[in-house]
Every structure is written in structure tokens, then in C-alpha cells.
Design a protein around this motif. Structure first.
Motif, PDB file in Angstrom:
ATOM      1  N   SER A 159       7.320 -24.122  10.511  1.00 25.31           N
ATOM      2  CA  SER A 159       6.079 -23.878   9.760  1.00 25.31           C
ATOM      3  C   SER A 159       5.573 -22.463   9.994  1.00 25.31           C
ATOM      4  O   SER A 159       5.117 -21.786   9.062  1.00 25.31           O
ATOM      5  N   MET A 160       5.662 -22.013  11.228  1.00 23.57           N
ATOM      6  CA  MET A 160       5.205 -20.666  11.558  1.00 23.57           C
ATOM      7  C   MET A 160       6.038 -19.608  10.840  1.00 23.57           C
ATOM      8  O   MET A 160       5.502 -18.625  10.320  1.00 23.57           O
ATOM      9  N   LEU A 161       7.349 -19.812  10.798  1.00 23.61           N
ATOM     10  CA  LEU A 161       8.219 -18.880  10.091  1.00 23.61           C
ATOM     11  C   LEU A 161       7.875 -18.832   8.609  1.00 23.61           C
ATOM     12  O   LEU A 161       7.824 -17.758   7.998  1.00 23.61           O
ATOM     13  N   PHE A 162       7.608 -19.997   8.043  1.00 19.66           N
ATOM     14  CA  PHE A 162       7.245 -20.064   6.626  1.00 19.66           C
ATOM     15  C   PHE A 162       5.949 -19.305   6.356  1.00 19.66           C
ATOM     16  O   PHE A 162       5.862 -18.514   5.402  1.00 19.66           O
ATOM     17  N   LEU A 163       4.947 -19.530   7.201  1.00 15.28           N
ATOM     18  CA  LEU A 163       3.656 -18.877   7.002  1.00 15.28           C
ATOM     19  C   LEU A 163       3.736 -17.368   7.221  1.00 15.28           C
ATOM     20  O   LEU A 163       3.036 -16.600   6.559  1.00 15.28           O
ATOM     21  N   LEU A 164       4.582 -16.939   8.149  1.00 12.74           N
ATOM     22  CA  LEU A 164       4.727 -15.508   8.401  1.00 12.74           C
ATOM     23  C   LEU A 164       5.481 -14.798   7.288  1.00 12.74           C
ATOM     24  O   LEU A 164       5.308 -13.587   7.091  1.00 12.74           O
ATOM     25  N   ILE A 165       6.308 -15.538   6.563  1.00 21.07           N
ATOM     26  CA  ILE A 165       7.071 -14.941   5.463  1.00 21.07           C
ATOM     27  C   ILE A 165       6.207 -14.751   4.218  1.00 21.07           C
ATOM     28  O   ILE A 165       6.439 -13.830   3.426  1.00 21.07           O
ATOM     29  N   ILE A 166       5.188 -15.587   4.058  1.00 14.97           N
ATOM     30  CA  ILE A 166       4.358 -15.534   2.848  1.00 14.97           C
ATOM     31  C   ILE A 166       3.782 -14.141   2.600  1.00 14.97           C
ATOM     32  O   ILE A 166       3.896 -13.608   1.492  1.00 14.97           O
ATOM     33  N   PRO A 167       3.137 -13.500   3.594  1.00 12.27           N
ATOM     34  CA  PRO A 167       2.598 -12.152   3.339  1.00 12.27           C
ATOM     35  C   PRO A 167       3.679 -11.144   2.967  1.00 12.27           C
ATOM     36  O   PRO A 167       3.428 -10.223   2.177  1.00 12.27           O
ATOM     37  N   VAL A 168       4.871 -11.295   3.533  1.00 10.05           N
ATOM     38  CA  VAL A 168       5.969 -10.373   3.218  1.00 10.05           C
ATOM     39  C   VAL A 168       6.354 -10.499   1.749  1.00 10.05           C
ATOM     40  O   VAL A 168       6.564  -9.495   1.051  1.00 10.05           O
ATOM     41  N   ILE A 169       6.434 -11.729   1.264  1.00  9.13           N
ATOM     42  CA  ILE A 169       6.798 -11.957  -0.142  1.00  9.13           C
ATOM     43  C   ILE A 169       5.727 -11.386  -1.067  1.00  9.13           C
ATOM     44  O   ILE A 169       6.030 -10.725  -2.068  1.00  9.13           O
ATOM     45  N   ILE A 170       4.459 -11.622  -0.730  1.00  6.90           N
ATOM     46  CA  ILE A 170       3.360 -11.133  -1.575  1.00  6.90           C
ATOM     47  C   ILE A 170       3.309  -9.608  -1.545  1.00  6.90           C
ATOM     48  O   ILE A 170       3.088  -8.961  -2.578  1.00  6.90           O
ATOM     49  N   ALA A 171       3.546  -9.023  -0.375  1.00  9.39           N
ATOM     50  CA  ALA A 171       3.533  -7.557  -0.267  1.00  9.39           C
ATOM     51  C   ALA A 171       4.658  -6.942  -1.094  1.00  9.39           C
ATOM     52  O   ALA A 171       4.478  -5.876  -1.702  1.00  9.39           O
ATOM     53  N   SER A 172       5.823  -7.596  -1.116  1.00  7.33           N
ATOM     54  CA  SER A 172       6.955  -7.065  -1.888  1.00  7.33           C
ATOM     55  C   SER A 172       6.692  -7.114  -3.391  1.00  7.33           C
ATOM     56  O   SER A 172       7.348  -6.422  -4.165  1.00  7.33           O
ATOM     57  N   ASN A 173       5.713  -7.933  -3.802  1.00  9.85           N
ATOM     58  CA  ASN A 173       5.339  -8.018  -5.211  1.00  9.85           C
ATOM     59  C   ASN A 173       4.058  -7.245  -5.513  1.00  9.85           C
ATOM     60  O   ASN A 173       3.421  -7.468  -6.548  1.00  9.85           O
ATOM     61  N   GLY A 174       3.657  -6.382  -4.581  1.00  7.10           N
ATOM     62  CA  GLY A 174       2.512  -5.503  -4.822  1.00  7.10           C
ATOM     63  C   GLY A 174       1.169  -6.042  -4.390  1.00  7.10           C
ATOM     64  O   GLY A 174       0.139  -5.408  -4.653  1.00  7.10           O
ATOM     65  N   GLY A 175       1.127  -7.194  -3.727  1.00  2.00           N
ATOM     66  CA  GLY A 175      -0.150  -7.753  -3.294  1.00  2.00           C
ATOM     67  C   GLY A 175      -0.713  -7.015  -2.097  1.00  2.00           C
ATOM     68  O   GLY A 175       0.031  -6.585  -1.214  1.00  2.00           O
ATOM     69  N   ASP A 176      -2.038  -6.850  -2.062  1.00  2.00           N
ATOM     70  CA  ASP A 176      -2.651  -6.151  -0.930  1.00  2.00           C
ATOM     71  C   ASP A 176      -2.859  -7.105   0.234  1.00  2.00           C
ATOM     72  O   ASP A 176      -2.527  -8.291   0.170  1.00  2.00           O
ATOM     73  N   ARG A 177      -3.438  -6.596   1.325  1.00  2.00           N
ATOM     74  CA  ARG A 177      -3.591  -7.391   2.536  1.00  2.00           C
ATOM     75  C   ARG A 177      -4.525  -8.591   2.321  1.00  2.00           C
ATOM     76  O   ARG A 177      -4.308  -9.650   2.894  1.00  2.00           O
ATOM     77  N   PHE A 178      -5.536  -8.418   1.488  1.00  2.00           N
ATOM     78  CA  PHE A 178      -6.450  -9.532   1.216  1.00  2.00           C
ATOM     79  C   PHE A 178      -5.710 -10.685   0.535  1.00  2.00           C
ATOM     80  O   PHE A 178      -5.948 -11.855   0.848  1.00  2.00           O
ATOM     81  N   GLU A 179      -4.832 -10.359  -0.387  1.00  2.00           N
ATOM     82  CA  GLU A 179      -4.062 -11.390  -1.076  1.00  2.00           C
ATOM     83  C   GLU A 179      -3.061 -12.051  -0.136  1.00  2.00           C
ATOM     84  O   GLU A 179      -2.829 -13.269  -0.214  1.00  2.00           O
ATOM     85  N   GLN A 180      -2.488 -11.288   0.758  1.00  2.00           N
ATOM     86  CA  GLN A 180      -1.522 -11.836   1.720  1.00  2.00           C
ATOM     87  C   GLN A 180      -2.196 -12.839   2.653  1.00  2.00           C
ATOM     88  O   GLN A 180      -1.713 -13.962   2.836  1.00  2.00           O
ATOM     89  N   ILE A 181      -3.309 -12.421   3.253  1.00  2.00           N
ATOM     90  CA  ILE A 181      -4.025 -13.299   4.174  1.00  2.00           C
ATOM     91  C   ILE A 181      -4.622 -14.490   3.414  1.00  2.00           C
ATOM     92  O   ILE A 181      -4.613 -15.625   3.910  1.00  2.00           O
TER      93      ILE A 181
END
Length: 237
Positions: A159-181
């Protein structure tokens, strides 16, 4: 109350209880990896203040853990011993996760941070201690208890690995830190009632068999333990 001896649970029921690891995983490592720099940089609290607040919040656990454990250990109801605590922690965690993971872009200060982090820590402490006590009550023996915790730890790591990957995926699609968190926060908010429902619906919550040799928790004994220099050597850096 009728005493009921626990029987070894089937694997699906063990997995049902382990689902609680998913929302709890979001309150572990991601707090330090993403939330600490997020509040320090994007929300302007600064590294020194954010680090100090996180340290004080962790010290709060030294009071919360034994206090919540004291009440969980003495609680019982017709709905079980652990289920009411799990259910009670869900709204606390959902509300605090919303404010912690989806803060406004302006106007966040130390009071805002401490208030909602205390609620988040309180809710997570209740859920973790109730879940661990639940395992102790339903495990048939030592090996069965180890089986439960192994499955829980595996679920927590995944679960932790999954949650930590989410911001990386969003960042790679142009999402800012607010969207990642924020995406991590919504994962927690949605998963909390779902996993609690699965655990409470499919895992029995049996009365604990009375052990005449067992003693209740005594805060005086904790003072003695803290006074042991060998224990201090292990616990303190």
C-alpha cells in the motif's frame, strides 16, 4: 458474556483485516517523504518550523499510545471490543486527511497544521491499537498471530509503495505538488470507510477469554520501565 475460544481464521478473513493497512500506510512514510517538504516549501512554514512541529507530534505518541491502549484494553460492547474503535476512528481520519492532504493554497499556518495533524495522529493511533488488539483477540495461537501480522505488514508495504507512486505519476503528467498530495488524500478518504466496512463485516470480534494471571495496564509500571537505563539505551538515539 459467553467466553469464546478463537479459531484459526481463513485466509480471506485474514486478508479482510489486512485491508486496514492501506489507509494507515498513507499516514506513515508519505508524511515524511511528501508532506514535510510540502508544508515547508509550498505552504511556506519553513523547514525549521515544520521539522519542529513533526518532532513534537511524534513525541505526542508517547502519551497517546499508552492512553488509547488503556481504554481499548478495558472496553467491551455487544458489537465487539475492537469494531467500535475502528468505526470511531474513520470519521476522524477522513476529516483530518481532507484538511491535511488538501489544504488551501493560502492561509495555512502552524495552528492549522498542528490542529489537523493532532486529529490525524489521534485517529490513526486509535485504529492501529484497536486493529492490533483485534489480532491478539482472534489469533488462535502464537503462530497464528504471526501469520496475521505478516499479512498486515505485506499489505502495508504494498500500500505504501502504491501511495508513493501516485505523486510520481501525477507529476509526470504535469500536475503540481498540490495535485499530487491531494490525490493521496482522496485515496485515504475513499479507502477508509471501504476498508473499515470490509474488516468489520468479515472478521469476527469475539469476547476475550479471561486470563486470571493477566494484569491490567498500570501507568506506574511505565514509569519504572522508563527509569530502566537499558530500555532508555534502546529507545533513545
Amino acid at each position: 458474556m459467553v467466553e469464546v475460544s478463537p479459531k484459526r481464521l481463513s485466509t480471506p478473513r485474514v486478508l479482510a483485516l489486512s485491508t486496514l493497512a492501506f489507509p494507515l500506510a498513507g499516514i506513515g512514510l508519505p508524511l515524511g517523504v511528501y508532506l514535510s517538504p510540502f508544508y515547508a516549501d509550498e505552504l511556506g512554514l519553513g523547514l525549521a518550523l515544520t521539522g519542529t512541529l513533526f518532532m513534537l507530534l511524534r513525541l505526542l505518541d508517547t502519551v497517546l499510545d499508552p492512553t488509547i491502549g488503556h481504554f481499548v484494553d478495558r472496553f467491551t460492547s455487544k458489537w465487539g471490543r475492537a469494531r467500535p474503535w475502528i468505526v470511531a476512528s474513520v470519521p476522524m481520519l477522513m476529516l483530518s486527511a481532507f484538511f491535511v492532504y488538501l489544504p488551501p493554497r493560502e492561509g495555512v499556518n502552524a495552528v492549522y497544521f498542528v490542529l489537523w495533524m493532532v486529529v490525524l495522529y489521534l485517529g490513526s493511533t486509535i485504529m492501529i491499537i484497536a486493529r492490533n488488539a483485534w489480532v491478539a483477540d482472534i489469533a488462535a495461537d502464537y503462530d497464528d498471530r504471526s501469520r496475521h501480522f505478516v499479512v498486515i505488514e505485506m499489505a502495508s508495504v504494498l500500500s505504501m509503495l502504491f501511495l508513493l507512486i501516485i505523486p510520481v505519476i501525477i507529476a509526470s503528467n504535469g500536475g503540481d505538488r498540490f495535485e499530487q498530495i491531494g490525490a493521496m488524500g482522496w485515496c485515504l478518504i475513499i479507502s477508509l470507510p471501504v476498508t473499515a466496512l470490509i474488516a468489520c463485516a468479515f472478521v469476527p470480534d469475539l469476547p476475550r477469554a479471561k486470563d486470571p494471571a493477566a494484569k491490567g495496564f498500570d501507568f506506574a509500571e511505565m514509569r519504572i520501565a522508563v527509569g530502566n537505563r537499558h530500555l532508555r539505551t534502546v529507545l533513545l538515539p
